[in-house]
Design an enzyme around this catalytic site. Structure first.
Site, PDB file in Angstrom:
ATOM      1  N   LYS A  19       1.593  37.703  36.429  1.00  0.00           N
ATOM      2  CA  LYS A  19       0.182  37.676  35.955  1.00  0.00           C
ATOM      3  C   LYS A  19      -0.851  36.442  36.376  1.00  0.00           C
ATOM      4  O   LYS A  19      -1.392  35.965  36.341  1.00  0.00           O
ATOM      5  CB  LYS A  19      -0.059  38.090  34.501  1.00  0.00           C
ATOM      6  CG  LYS A  19      -1.199  38.036  33.843  1.00  0.00           C
ATOM      7  CD  LYS A  19      -0.956  38.972  32.609  1.00  0.00           C
ATOM      8  CE  LYS A  19       0.147  38.355  31.571  1.00  0.00           C
ATOM      9  NZ  LYS A  19      -0.317  38.158  30.505  1.00  0.00           N
ATOM     10  N   ARG A  93      -2.854  42.845  22.920  1.00  0.00           N
ATOM     11  CA  ARG A  93      -1.230  43.364  22.378  1.00  0.00           C
ATOM     12  C   ARG A  93      -1.243  44.530  21.433  1.00  0.00           C
ATOM     13  O   ARG A  93       0.169  44.662  21.233  1.00  0.00           O
ATOM     14  CB  ARG A  93      -0.707  41.958  22.507  1.00  0.00           C
ATOM     15  CG  ARG A  93      -0.495  41.541  23.645  1.00  0.00           C
ATOM     16  CD  ARG A  93       0.169  40.173  22.763  1.00  0.00           C
ATOM     17  NE  ARG A  93       1.507  39.764  23.903  1.00  0.00           N
ATOM     18  CZ  ARG A  93       1.678  37.757  24.075  1.00  0.00           C
ATOM     19  NH1 ARG A  93       0.298  37.016  23.856  1.00  0.00           N
ATOM     20  NH2 ARG A  93       2.178  37.448  24.788  1.00  0.00           N
ATOM     21  N   ARG A 127      15.917  32.570  39.557  1.00  0.00           N
ATOM     22  CA  ARG A 127      15.132  31.509  39.119  1.00  0.00           C
ATOM     23  C   ARG A 127      16.594  30.781  38.480  1.00  0.00           C
ATOM     24  O   ARG A 127      16.895  31.370  37.730  1.00  0.00           O
ATOM     25  CB  ARG A 127      14.747  32.371  38.282  1.00  0.00           C
ATOM     26  CG  ARG A 127      13.113  31.327  38.247  1.00  0.00           C
ATOM     27  CD  ARG A 127      11.947  31.528  37.896  1.00  0.00           C
ATOM     28  NE  ARG A 127      12.475  32.020  36.285  1.00  0.00           N
ATOM     29  CZ  ARG A 127      10.986  33.269  34.936  1.00  0.00           C
ATOM     30  NH1 ARG A 127       9.802  32.796  35.743  1.00  0.00           N
ATOM     31  NH2 ARG A 127      11.121  33.939  34.643  1.00  0.00           N
ATOM     32  N   ARG A 160      17.939  30.375  33.393  1.00  0.00           N
ATOM     33  CA  ARG A 160      17.523  30.139  31.412  1.00  0.00           C
ATOM     34  C   ARG A 160      17.915  31.838  30.554  1.00  0.00           C
ATOM     35  O   ARG A 160      18.399  32.789  31.324  1.00  0.00           O
ATOM     36  CB  ARG A 160      16.170  30.338  31.257  1.00  0.00           C
ATOM     37  CG  ARG A 160      15.656  28.639  31.409  1.00  0.00           C
ATOM     38  CD  ARG A 160      14.044  29.048  31.491  1.00  0.00           C
ATOM     39  NE  ARG A 160      13.336  30.324  30.700  1.00  0.00           N
ATOM     40  CZ  ARG A 160      12.061  30.935  30.407  1.00  0.00           C
ATOM     41  NH1 ARG A 160      11.315  30.287  31.277  1.00  0.00           N
ATOM     42  NH2 ARG A 160      11.407  31.971  29.807  1.00  0.00           N
ATOM     43  N   ARG A 171      13.583  42.568  27.397  1.00  0.00           N
ATOM     44  CA  ARG A 171      11.658  41.983  27.217  1.00  0.00           C
ATOM     45  C   ARG A 171      10.559  42.611  27.801  1.00  0.00           C
ATOM     46  O   ARG A 171       9.397  42.945  26.969  1.00  0.00           O
ATOM     47  CB  ARG A 171      11.846  40.662  27.751  1.00  0.00           C
ATOM     48  CG  ARG A 171      12.063  39.876  26.564  1.00  0.00           C
ATOM     49  CD  ARG A 171      11.947  38.108  27.244  1.00  0.00           C
ATOM     50  NE  ARG A 171      10.758  37.877  27.748  1.00  0.00           N
ATOM     51  CZ  ARG A 171      11.794  36.730  29.228  1.00  0.00           C
ATOM     52  NH1 ARG A 171      12.253  36.510  29.396  1.00  0.00           N
ATOM     53  NH2 ARG A 171      10.234  36.475  30.002  1.00  0.00           N
TER      54      ARG A 171
HETATM   55  P1  AMP Z   1       2.084  34.301  24.819  1.00  0.00           P
HETATM   56  O1  AMP Z   1       1.453  32.757  25.282  1.00  0.00           O
HETATM   57  O2  AMP Z   1       0.599  35.030  25.746  1.00  0.00           O
HETATM   58  O3  AMP Z   1       3.161  34.669  25.045  1.00  0.00           O
HETATM   59  O4  AMP Z   1       1.475  33.582  23.430  1.00  0.00           O
HETATM   60  C1  AMP Z   1       2.477  32.788  22.703  1.00  0.00           C
HETATM   61  C2  AMP Z   1       2.765  33.682  20.936  1.00  0.00           C
HETATM   62  O5  AMP Z   1       0.966  33.280  20.625  1.00  0.00           O
HETATM   63  C3  AMP Z   1       2.641  34.929  21.052  1.00  0.00           C
HETATM   64  O6  AMP Z   1       4.783  34.854  20.627  1.00  0.00           O
HETATM   65  C4  AMP Z   1       2.475  35.856  19.707  1.00  0.00           C
HETATM   66  O7  AMP Z   1       3.462  34.311  18.521  1.00  0.00           O
HETATM   67  C5  AMP Z   1       1.358  34.645  20.348  1.00  0.00           C
HETATM   68  N1  AMP Z   1      -0.031  35.249  20.565  1.00  0.00           N
HETATM   69  C6  AMP Z   1       0.018  35.174  22.057  1.00  0.00           C
HETATM   70  N2  AMP Z   1      -1.004  36.180  21.824  1.00  0.00           N
HETATM   71  C7  AMP Z   1      -1.103  37.189  21.021  1.00  0.00           C
HETATM   72  C8  AMP Z   1      -1.569  38.714  20.860  1.00  0.00           C
HETATM   73  N3  AMP Z   1      -2.911  39.523  21.722  1.00  0.00           N
HETATM   74  N4  AMP Z   1      -2.039  38.868  19.700  1.00  0.00           N
HETATM   75  C9  AMP Z   1      -0.590  38.854  18.699  1.00  0.00           C
HETATM   76  N5  AMP Z   1      -0.076  37.368  19.095  1.00  0.00           N
HETATM   77  C10 AMP Z   1      -0.471  36.545  20.089  1.00  0.00           C
END
Ligand code: AMP
Length: 225
Positions: A19, A93, A127, A160, A171
């Site tokens: 993505k 999400r 990886r 990792r 996941r």
């Molecule tokens: P990401 O970099 O998109 O994986 O986001 C990092 C963290 O930000 C996630 O683990 C959540 O804690 C929070 N986060 C990001 N996007 C959302 C979302 N749409 N809804 C709720 N929490 C979010």
């Protein structure tokens, strides 16, 4: 080149589905503003804003930040972006987020990257990283010169913990379960387009063609008034 009118889009895809790469290509090719709540929340935390203080404890525990906080962040950014086309990445999400987004910003498209789980698990399994520099190697298409060693320092490469196959599989299951209501919601609205493939090289031409067609339609509509 930009769209002639504001185009509002969401991109969805499992962890390690490619993505990030596809999003970057969309931005470079079509001039979309990339809106990533994850990046924005990390900045808020870094700057110690009120919003950042509220979000931090959830992020530290790997939990979703409450809808209220994320909505505020996202809708605020969309207002700032003004009349430019944008693409949301990492949002929505939850079903609540999807519904609230549509209520205030009706979408033109939802791109869903559909990469088989076994392909993702295989890819991540190969990886290897050099911890201190962050250099990443991939067995089979981006191998280190000496197996298991960093090209620059000759130090050991490691995997990792969360790249281990059973952790990745878990996941992916969590992602599927969480996103199912969102996918169903967009399916019902006939907004979603699935792009199937095992590699970015397979998926990108389909996405590009899709967006070129959308852009052509937008131009035709603006000419017709
Ligand atoms: P990401 O970099 O998109 O994986 O986001 C990092 C963290 O930000 C996630 O683990 C959540 O804690 C929070 N986060 C990001 N996007 C959302 C979302 N749409 N809804 C709720 N929490 C979010």
């Amino acid at each position: 080149m930009l769209f002639s009118k504001v185009f509002r889009m969401v991109i969805l895809g499992a962890p390690a589905s490619g993505k990030g790469t596809i999003s970057k290509r969309i931005v470079d090719r079509f001039g979309f503003v990339h809106i990533s709540p994850g990046d924005m929340l990390r900045l808020h935390v870094l700057h110690g804003s009120d919003l950042g203080k509220k979000a931090k404890k959830y992020m530290d525990e790997g939990k979703l930040v409450p809808d209220e906080i994320v909505m505020k962040c996202v809708l605020g950014r969309i207002t700032e972006v003004g009349n430019k086309s944008w693409m949301l990445d990492g949002f929505p999400r939850t079903l609540v987020q999807a519904e609230r987004l549509s209520a205030s910003e009706p979408l033109h498209a939802v791109i869903n990257l559909d990469v088989p789980h076994d392909v993702i698990i295989e890819r991540v399994k190969g990886r290897w990283i050099h911890l201190s520099s962050g250099r990443v190697y991939n067995v089979g298409f981006n191998d280190p010169k000496v197996p298991g060693k960093d090209d620059v320092t000759g130090e050991d490469l490691v995997q990792r913990a969360d790249d281990k196959p059973d952790v990745v599989a878990e996941r992916l299951n969590v992602y599927e379960k969480m996103l199912r209501p969102v996918l169903n919601y967009y399916q019902k609205q006939e907004l979603i387009t699935n792009f199937k493939g095992s590699t970015t090289a397979e998926i990108w031409p389909q996405v590009e063609k899709f967006l070129l067609a959308k852009r052509m339609k937008a131009v035709a509509e603006s000419i017709q008034g």
